[in-house]
Design an enzyme around this catalytic site. Sequence first.
Site, PDB file in Angstrom:
ATOM      1  N   GLN A 143       0.985  -1.109  -0.088  1.00 35.48           N
ATOM      2  CA  GLN A 143      -0.097   0.278  -0.089  1.00 35.48           C
ATOM      3  C   GLN A 143       0.804   1.069  -0.200  1.00 35.48           C
ATOM      4  O   GLN A 143       0.249   2.259  -0.365  1.00 35.48           O
ATOM      5  CB  GLN A 143      -0.839   0.105   1.143  1.00 35.48           C
ATOM      6  N   ALA A 164       1.693  -4.635  -8.513  1.00 32.06           N
ATOM      7  CA  ALA A 164       1.462  -3.729  -9.483  1.00 32.06           C
ATOM      8  C   ALA A 164       0.172  -2.849  -9.445  1.00 32.06           C
ATOM      9  O   ALA A 164       0.126  -1.631  -9.674  1.00 32.06           O
ATOM     10  CB  ALA A 164       1.614  -4.027 -10.855  1.00 32.06           C
ATOM     11  N   THR A 201       7.293 -19.408 -16.893  1.00 33.56           N
ATOM     12  CA  THR A 201       7.676 -18.386 -18.029  1.00 33.56           C
ATOM     13  C   THR A 201       7.143 -16.984 -17.526  1.00 33.56           C
ATOM     14  O   THR A 201       5.936 -17.003 -16.942  1.00 33.56           O
ATOM     15  CB  THR A 201       6.975 -18.788 -19.066  1.00 33.56           C
ATOM     16  N   CYS A 290      -9.771  -8.240  -0.285  1.00 32.98           N
ATOM     17  CA  CYS A 290      -9.226  -9.628  -0.537  1.00 32.98           C
ATOM     18  C   CYS A 290     -10.041 -10.870   0.047  1.00 32.98           C
ATOM     19  O   CYS A 290      -9.130 -11.543   0.583  1.00 32.98           O
ATOM     20  CB  CYS A 290      -7.660  -9.704  -0.322  1.00 32.98           C
TER      21      CYS A 290
END
Length: 347
Positions: A143, A164, A201, A290
């Site tokens: 945050q 991000a 990947t 969340c």
Amino acid sequence: MNRVYLDHNATTPLRPEARAAMVAAMDVAGNPSSVHAEGRAAKALVERARAQVAAALGADGADVIFTSGATEAAALACAGRGLASAAVEHDAVAAWGSGTLSVRADGVVEVFEPAATALQLANSETGVVQELPAGLAVTDATQGFGKLPFAFNWSGAEMALVSAHKLGGPKGIGALVIRRGTDLVAQLKGGGQEMGRRAGTENVIGIAGFGAAAEAAARDLADGRWGEIEKLRNILENGLEASAKSIIFVGKDSRRLPNTSCFAVPGWKGETQVMQMDLAGFAISAGSACSSGKVRASRVLGAMGYDETVAASAIRVSLGLETREEDVQRFVDAWLKQESKYRARAA
């Protein structure tokens, strides 16, 4: 109806810089682990973004490990360490911590053994900012990153988590920043990506967006943009306090994130307020985003000593860089209208 988005601590709109970087990355076909020209082009995007994130964090590029988000970074940093933590930590960190550290009424956590502790930089619900002690094992900087001056290399922390989508980047990409020499056990095993510390990947498109967003966020912070947002936050709180006499502002006497206001009217359920304001055209929240859409009494406020009634009545308003004073005033007017109706029903 022109909606006003005031839930930036949950997620931020995608920055134009991040969008442009992601669109450009979509045209790069190679796998970053491949040695041919296409692979090297993809690798270059990843390493450019790594340097951008590192620069914004005040860290070295080699110390940035890209993950799927701060939750995965927390697992990578905390698994098997038996770290002390407080009940105000995000669920992603709390799942690995003891939850035994004391929290003062102002939201500040009391730390006794930094080398065995996970401690957030700033709380997502209340905005309360912690003073990070030297030698801290892990800090959740999610945050605070982009809103507060923070330099990992100066923080004294061994590891830091970032994501991000809290600063205008895409969802589903984050990073763990680790001080060189710190032991780390990979949780995802397979290929040798991320210097053997996180197999799989790389999400080249998301990483490119993260890098561009981090660079833009650092620029906005240096330009004083969050000082302007803090003034709007204060206008909001002063407007509410002038008419809502029973309102409680959580953490107001502590250092807070410049964009965050958490407040409660005891007895007026946070869930009800969120729905009422949504119908009025405002996106706010009743705590962390969340929890799979669940709304429950805030354990963060419980840890600060607030009773169940207050904890269940709290809402969070979190402003963003595009928030305008007219947006704030519209929210104040709409919320006070609903608060007046609540008082009338409760009388």
